[in-house]
Design a protein around this motif. Sequence first.
Motif, PDB file in Angstrom:
ATOM      1  N   LYS A  21       0.942  -1.120  -0.077  1.00 34.63           N
ATOM      2  CA  LYS A  21       0.110   0.140  -0.073  1.00 34.63           C
ATOM      3  C   LYS A  21       1.025   1.337  -0.067  1.00 34.63           C
ATOM      4  CE  LYS A  21      -4.295  -1.930   2.173  1.00 34.63           C
ATOM      5  NZ  LYS A  21      -5.252  -1.654   3.138  1.00 34.63           N
ATOM      6  N   HIS A  22       2.032   1.245   0.845  1.00 29.54           N
ATOM      7  CA  HIS A  22       2.759   2.424   0.924  1.00 29.54           C
ATOM      8  C   HIS A  22       3.375   2.434  -0.413  1.00 29.54           C
ATOM      9  CE1 HIS A  22       4.322   5.392   3.932  1.00 29.54           C
ATOM     10  NE2 HIS A  22       4.851   6.015   2.553  1.00 29.54           N
ATOM     11  N   PHE A  23       3.905   1.334  -1.143  1.00 28.36           N
ATOM     12  CA  PHE A  23       4.417   1.428  -2.331  1.00 28.36           C
ATOM     13  C   PHE A  23       3.624   2.093  -3.069  1.00 28.36           C
ATOM     14  CE2 PHE A  23       5.634   0.004  -6.512  1.00 28.36           C
ATOM     15  CZ  PHE A  23       6.858  -0.115  -6.661  1.00 28.36           C
ATOM     16  N   ALA A  24       2.399   1.736  -3.335  1.00 30.03           N
ATOM     17  CA  ALA A  24       1.623   2.297  -4.212  1.00 30.03           C
ATOM     18  C   ALA A  24       1.266   3.896  -4.203  1.00 30.03           C
ATOM     19  CB  ALA A  24       0.024   1.552  -4.300  1.00 30.03           C
ATOM     20  N   ARG A  25       1.271   4.255  -2.752  1.00 29.49           N
ATOM     21  CA  ARG A  25       1.080   5.668  -2.548  1.00 29.49           C
ATOM     22  C   ARG A  25       2.363   6.559  -2.962  1.00 29.49           C
ATOM     23  NH1 ARG A  25       0.767   7.186   3.598  1.00 29.49           N
ATOM     24  NH2 ARG A  25      -0.032   9.005   2.618  1.00 29.49           N
ATOM     25  N   ILE A  26       3.372   5.981  -2.804  1.00 27.82           N
ATOM     26  CA  ILE A  26       4.709   6.711  -3.421  1.00 27.82           C
ATOM     27  C   ILE A  26       4.537   6.633  -4.672  1.00 27.82           C
ATOM     28  CG2 ILE A  26       7.161   6.588  -3.431  1.00 27.82           C
ATOM     29  CD1 ILE A  26       7.253   5.285  -0.599  1.00 27.82           C
ATOM     30  N   ASN A  27       4.418   5.475  -5.470  1.00 31.63           N
ATOM     31  CA  ASN A  27       4.159   5.540  -6.947  1.00 31.63           C
ATOM     32  C   ASN A  27       3.225   6.573  -7.488  1.00 31.63           C
ATOM     33  OD1 ASN A  27       4.943   4.077  -9.465  1.00 31.63           O
ATOM     34  ND2 ASN A  27       2.641   3.967  -9.641  1.00 31.63           N
ATOM     35  N   ARG A  28       2.069   6.708  -6.897  1.00 31.41           N
ATOM     36  CA  ARG A  28       1.031   7.531  -7.428  1.00 31.41           C
ATOM     37  C   ARG A  28       1.445   9.197  -7.229  1.00 31.41           C
ATOM     38  NH1 ARG A  28      -2.969   4.134  -4.958  1.00 31.41           N
ATOM     39  NH2 ARG A  28      -3.022   5.595  -2.877  1.00 31.41           N
ATOM     40  N   VAL A  29       2.018   9.628  -6.092  1.00 34.45           N
ATOM     41  CA  VAL A  29       2.623  10.823  -5.996  1.00 34.45           C
ATOM     42  C   VAL A  29       3.688  11.045  -6.838  1.00 34.45           C
ATOM     43  CG1 VAL A  29       4.143  12.363  -4.371  1.00 34.45           C
ATOM     44  CG2 VAL A  29       1.997  11.231  -3.347  1.00 34.45           C
ATOM     45  N   ARG A  30       4.634  10.202  -7.209  1.00 36.94           N
ATOM     46  CA  ARG A  30       5.499  10.317  -8.230  1.00 36.94           C
ATOM     47  C   ARG A  30       4.902  10.644  -9.570  1.00 36.94           C
ATOM     48  NH1 ARG A  30      10.950   9.023  -6.757  1.00 36.94           N
ATOM     49  NH2 ARG A  30      11.489   8.666  -9.005  1.00 36.94           N
ATOM     50  N   GLN A  31       3.924   9.718  -9.851  1.00 33.72           N
ATOM     51  CA  GLN A  31       3.143   9.959 -11.231  1.00 33.72           C
ATOM     52  C   GLN A  31       2.695  11.500 -11.191  1.00 33.72           C
ATOM     53  OE1 GLN A  31       0.225   6.869 -11.444  1.00 33.72           O
ATOM     54  NE2 GLN A  31       1.677   5.477 -12.348  1.00 33.72           N
ATOM     55  N   VAL A  32       1.990  11.858 -10.120  1.00 30.63           N
ATOM     56  CA  VAL A  32       1.548  13.410 -10.062  1.00 30.63           C
ATOM     57  C   VAL A  32       2.789  14.386 -10.457  1.00 30.63           C
ATOM     58  CG1 VAL A  32       0.521  15.268  -8.533  1.00 30.63           C
ATOM     59  CG2 VAL A  32      -0.321  12.719  -8.432  1.00 30.63           C
ATOM     60  N   PRO A  36      -5.137  19.937 -15.680  1.00 27.58           N
ATOM     61  CA  PRO A  36      -6.032  20.165 -14.502  1.00 27.58           C
ATOM     62  C   PRO A  36      -5.727  19.268 -13.442  1.00 27.58           C
ATOM     63  CG  PRO A  36      -7.522  20.621 -16.645  1.00 27.58           C
ATOM     64  CD  PRO A  36      -6.142  19.932 -16.987  1.00 27.58           C
ATOM     65  N   LEU A  37      -5.971  19.829 -12.478  1.00 30.36           N
ATOM     66  CA  LEU A  37      -5.708  18.866 -11.016  1.00 30.36           C
ATOM     67  C   LEU A  37      -6.629  17.533 -11.095  1.00 30.36           C
ATOM     68  CD1 LEU A  37      -4.981  21.555  -8.158  1.00 30.36           C
ATOM     69  CD2 LEU A  37      -3.347  19.645  -8.894  1.00 30.36           C
ATOM     70  N   ALA A  38      -7.861  17.925 -11.518  1.00 32.03           N
ATOM     71  CA  ALA A  38      -8.908  16.860 -11.455  1.00 32.03           C
ATOM     72  C   ALA A  38      -8.735  15.849 -12.528  1.00 32.03           C
ATOM     73  CB  ALA A  38     -10.406  17.457 -11.472  1.00 32.03           C
ATOM     74  N   ASP A  39      -8.125  16.165 -13.624  1.00 29.22           N
ATOM     75  CA  ASP A  39      -7.724  15.136 -14.449  1.00 29.22           C
ATOM     76  C   ASP A  39      -6.437  14.298 -13.996  1.00 29.22           C
ATOM     77  OD1 ASP A  39      -9.767  16.200 -15.979  1.00 29.22           O
ATOM     78  OD2 ASP A  39      -8.290  17.335 -17.187  1.00 29.22           O
ATOM     79  N   ILE A  40      -5.503  14.948 -13.364  1.00 28.33           N
ATOM     80  CA  ILE A  40      -4.298  14.325 -12.988  1.00 28.33           C
ATOM     81  C   ILE A  40      -5.028  13.378 -11.905  1.00 28.33           C
ATOM     82  CG2 ILE A  40      -2.339  14.518 -11.514  1.00 28.33           C
ATOM     83  CD1 ILE A  40      -1.759  17.341 -12.930  1.00 28.33           C
ATOM     84  N   ALA A  41      -5.733  13.896 -10.862  1.00 34.25           N
ATOM     85  CA  ALA A  41      -6.104  12.700  -9.941  1.00 34.25           C
ATOM     86  C   ALA A  41      -6.517  11.536 -10.482  1.00 34.25           C
ATOM     87  CB  ALA A  41      -7.219  13.582  -8.995  1.00 34.25           C
ATOM     88  N   THR A  42      -7.822  11.768 -11.427  1.00 33.46           N
ATOM     89  CA  THR A  42      -8.414  10.264 -11.864  1.00 33.46           C
ATOM     90  C   THR A  42      -7.143   9.830 -12.772  1.00 33.46           C
ATOM     91  OG1 THR A  42      -8.956  11.757 -13.905  1.00 33.46           O
ATOM     92  CG2 THR A  42     -10.519  11.534 -11.915  1.00 33.46           C
ATOM     93  N   GLY A  43      -6.295  10.370 -13.616  1.00 30.65           N
ATOM     94  CA  GLY A  43      -5.226   9.555 -14.341  1.00 30.65           C
ATOM     95  C   GLY A  43      -4.344   8.996 -13.778  1.00 30.65           C
ATOM     96  N   THR A  44      -4.160   9.390 -12.325  1.00 33.01           N
ATOM     97  CA  THR A  44      -3.232   8.581 -11.393  1.00 33.01           C
ATOM     98  C   THR A  44      -3.852   7.610 -10.277  1.00 33.01           C
ATOM     99  OG1 THR A  44      -2.973  10.458 -10.004  1.00 33.01           O
ATOM    100  CG2 THR A  44      -1.493  10.431 -11.794  1.00 33.01           C
ATOM    101  N   GLY A  45      -5.034   7.400 -10.294  1.00 31.11           N
ATOM    102  CA  GLY A  45      -5.580   6.278  -9.453  1.00 31.11           C
ATOM    103  C   GLY A  45      -6.491   6.811  -8.269  1.00 31.11           C
ATOM    104  N   TYR A  46      -6.393   8.057  -8.110  1.00 34.73           N
ATOM    105  CA  TYR A  46      -7.111   8.543  -7.041  1.00 34.73           C
ATOM    106  C   TYR A  46      -8.653   8.763  -6.994  1.00 34.73           C
ATOM    107  CZ  TYR A  46      -2.355  10.301  -5.446  1.00 34.73           C
ATOM    108  OH  TYR A  46      -1.132  10.264  -4.729  1.00 34.73           O
ATOM    109  N   TYR A  47      -9.427   8.688  -6.039  1.00 27.91           N
ATOM    110  CA  TYR A  47     -10.852   8.752  -5.887  1.00 27.91           C
ATOM    111  C   TYR A  47     -11.133  10.134  -6.718  1.00 27.91           C
ATOM    112  CZ  TYR A  47     -10.714   5.077  -2.576  1.00 27.91           C
ATOM    113  OH  TYR A  47     -10.069   3.653  -2.098  1.00 27.91           O
ATOM    114  N   ASP A  48     -10.689  11.158  -6.314  1.00 28.44           N
ATOM    115  CA  ASP A  48     -10.963  12.532  -6.680  1.00 28.44           C
ATOM    116  C   ASP A  48      -9.739  13.520  -6.429  1.00 28.44           C
ATOM    117  OD1 ASP A  48     -11.169  13.174  -4.009  1.00 28.44           O
ATOM    118  OD2 ASP A  48     -13.353  12.904  -3.929  1.00 28.44           O
ATOM    119  N   GLN A  49      -9.879  14.693  -6.710  1.00 25.25           N
ATOM    120  CA  GLN A  49      -8.909  15.689  -6.463  1.00 25.25           C
ATOM    121  C   GLN A  49      -8.335  15.694  -4.715  1.00 25.25           C
ATOM    122  OE1 GLN A  49      -9.265  19.431  -8.587  1.00 25.25           O
ATOM    123  NE2 GLN A  49      -8.452  20.609  -7.129  1.00 25.25           N
ATOM    124  N   SER A  50      -9.480  15.835  -4.209  1.00 27.00           N
ATOM    125  CA  SER A  50      -9.043  16.167  -2.596  1.00 27.00           C
ATOM    126  C   SER A  50      -8.419  14.879  -1.913  1.00 27.00           C
ATOM    127  CB  SER A  50     -10.559  16.494  -1.923  1.00 27.00           C
ATOM    128  OG  SER A  50     -11.496  15.168  -1.804  1.00 27.00           O
TER     129      SER A  50
END
Length: 275
Positions: free
Chosen positions: A207-218, A226-240
């Motif tokens: 899980k922590h590996f996935a979190r680090i990977n997503r932030v690096r993708q951001v 747009p932030l909202a597009d980056i969020a959905t494109g990197t596996g987050y539920y939403d921008q928040s």
Amino acid sequence: MTTLLLPAVVTAESVETSEAAPESLRPWLAELGRIPTVLDLSEPFAHVPQTATTIVLRTEHADIEDRRVALVVGPQTKASYSRASKPAGCVRLRLAPGTVPALLGVPAAELTDRVLLLDDLPGPVAQLAAELIELDHDEVVPYLENELPRRIPDDPARRAHRRLLTTAVAAIAADHPLSVTELAARLSVSERQLRNLFTNGIGVSPKHFARINRVRQVLSRTDGTPLADIATGTGYYDQSHMTADFRSLMGVPPTSYLRGEVPAPSPCRALTRRR
């Protein structure tokens, strides 16, 4: 709609030239990098979270005599912000997933968020520290091609674990990553076995590996999207969700980071000693 600007923060990786390890070294190394000597000591820089363990061959330049040292930088779970105290450059050898125990003689989790001297570790590569720091950049690969195969015996069990871990890492880093439960089922292992595989071979949980990977993708997509597009494109539920995760790992929210509004720089992470 909120968009991101180009980053105002210099990262250590942004000044690094890197390339995949040659086929001959792939059983042990994933990537070879080089940071040229940094002369401008006024510019702070960021170390972004990193899941790999890295051997760093650092040359610190001084008026009388250069100081060379071989370090091991374990996985870094949060960003740090530093300012160099002396001109320095380095060669960075990122270890392949699952190779830490064989190369350095300890579970990867023992190195997480730590910086140690290479020769302070019990593994076979520690015995090479004195010679590694004397090599020029273009001499490192031939040296390792000669030394690693004869110093590290082939272990079928470890080789199988490395293959399994490499498959798991690729699945988590994919555009549509699997959950830990789904990944364990696909690999035909229990979730507990998968967690143990990651902590021993990488140093962080899946899980922590996935979190680090997503932030690096951001961080890799900060091109005005747009932030909202980056969020959905990197596996987050939403921008928040993305903003909260980014703040947790980077210390500030995305918009502040990209305006250069980051924590005050501190000296580079201090060495720790093995108990």
